[in-house]
Design a protein around this motif. Structure first.
Motif, mmCIF file in Angstrom:
data_model
loop_
_atom_site.group_PDB
_atom_site.id
_atom_site.type_symbol
_atom_site.label_atom_id
_atom_site.label_comp_id
_atom_site.label_asym_id
_atom_site.label_seq_id
_atom_site.Cartn_x
_atom_site.Cartn_y
_atom_site.Cartn_z
ATOM 1 N N ARG A 124 74.419 31.419 -69.929
ATOM 2 C CA ARG A 124 75.386 32.431 -69.506
ATOM 3 C C ARG A 124 74.759 33.306 -68.427
ATOM 4 N NH1 ARG A 124 76.407 36.458 -74.057
ATOM 5 N NH2 ARG A 124 74.624 37.501 -73.081
ATOM 6 N N MET A 126 75.676 36.861 -65.667
ATOM 7 C CA MET A 126 76.603 37.916 -65.266
ATOM 8 C C MET A 126 76.981 37.719 -63.812
ATOM 9 S SD MET A 126 75.355 41.519 -66.961
ATOM 10 C CE MET A 126 76.652 42.375 -66.046
ATOM 11 N N HIS A 150 84.564 31.076 -66.405
ATOM 12 C CA HIS A 150 84.163 32.487 -66.401
ATOM 13 C C HIS A 150 85.283 33.324 -66.985
ATOM 14 C CE1 HIS A 150 86.452 32.276 -62.572
ATOM 15 N NE2 HIS A 150 86.752 33.526 -62.842
ATOM 16 N N TYR A 154 81.280 37.758 -67.009
ATOM 17 C CA TYR A 154 80.255 36.764 -67.312
ATOM 18 C C TYR A 154 80.806 35.365 -67.108
ATOM 19 C CZ TYR A 154 82.433 37.926 -71.857
ATOM 20 O OH TYR A 154 83.312 38.249 -72.856
ATOM 21 N N LYS A 241 78.992 45.377 -71.430
ATOM 22 C CA LYS A 241 78.315 44.918 -70.209
ATOM 23 C C LYS A 241 76.810 45.115 -70.310
ATOM 24 C CE LYS A 241 79.023 44.971 -65.220
ATOM 25 N NZ LYS A 241 79.831 45.508 -64.117
ATOM 26 N N VAL A 244 75.427 42.399 -72.541
ATOM 27 C CA VAL A 244 75.387 41.108 -71.853
ATOM 28 C C VAL A 244 74.179 41.066 -70.917
ATOM 29 C CG1 VAL A 244 76.550 39.662 -70.150
ATOM 30 C CG2 VAL A 244 77.853 40.664 -72.017
#
Length: 250
Positions: A124, A126, A150, A154, A241, A244
């Motif tokens: 994964r 961003m 997507h 992400y 966020k 992540v």
């Protein structure tokens, strides 16, 4: 320095992206981002860096549609949270499930053909916007990663496990298709329960007290409630966020 070969490559790539339905401003931003990346690489050959423009355009626009499955192929849609997604993706990828896309609800759309099943692995990244998605794709392409969808900020990449494990990645038997479609962890379940309890408490308060009279006496209350809702939403978005970016797992 942009050479004639570079200009020809990016002109072709831009035309292919537009032909695939990408907006002109998005295409321009993507091409500019990739050209800057190439300049930072001391003017490397774009074909060696990104692959043929036809193949690269297909990767950049991939994951929006899923081809009809082959006869006998299995399909499965499921979702989870950001604290379990990578672990579960690799767990099910090891069982031969290939992610073809993410749908609008953020569900992984998977397919597995028993006749040609492979082990898959996932990662994964961003990315904010098309230009960053293109940059992440270019960065990971040399290691055989290709985008498979997507959602929000992400994006996900896949590659056959043979790319990293060689013959050890062979898939000899297929596990039964999972029955689950929603697999949230305890952190998200607690958040959902707390949200439901707060909504219930607010509903009870509205029933037990005359909300109309309260608002008439306190006109600022609507603004306070609205601000609290917006603040809560922004706080949740920022927290997600941040997690992540840090790669937090449960």
């Amino acid at each position: 320095m942009m050479t004639t070969a570079h200009a020809t490559y990016f002109d072709r790539l831009g035309a292919l992206l537009r032909a695939n339905g990408r907006p002109a401003d998005e295409v321009a931003a993507t091409v500019a981002e990739l050209a800057a990346h190439l300049a930072d690489a001391d003017g490397a050959d774009p074909v060696e860096e990104f692959g043929a423009p036809e193949d690269f355009a297909a990767r950049l626009t991939g994951g929006t549609e899923v081809e009809d499955p082959a006869p006998g192929a299995e399909t499965w849609k499921w979702t989870t949270d950001i604290y379990h997604d990578r672990r579960l993706l690799n767990q099910y990828g090891d069982q031969g499930w290939e992610v073809e896309s993410l749908d609008r609800l953020g569900r992984f759309v998977c397919r597995r053909d028993p006749a040609t099943a492979l082990r898959w692995e996932y990662c994964r990244a961003m990315a904010n916007g098309a230009a960053e998605r293109a940059a992440r794709t270019a960065e990971l392409a040399p290691d055989a990663w290709e985008p498979c969808g997507h959602w929000a900020f992400y994006m996900y990449f896949k590659r056959p496990r043979a790319a990293s494990a060689g013959p050890a990645a062979a898939l000899d038997a297929l596990a039964r298709r999972p029955a689950e479609h929603v697999m949230f962890g305890s952190r998200v379940r607690r958040l959902l329960v707390a949200t439901c309890l707060m909504a219930l408490a607010a509903a009870v308060a509205l029933v037990c007290f005359d909300y109309g009279d309260f608002v008439a006496e306190h006109p600022w209350s609507l603004a306070v409630f609205a601000a609290a809702g917006v603040a809560g939403g922004l706080g949740g978005w920022y927290g997600t966020k941040r997690d992540v970016a840090k790669g937090v797992e449960e």
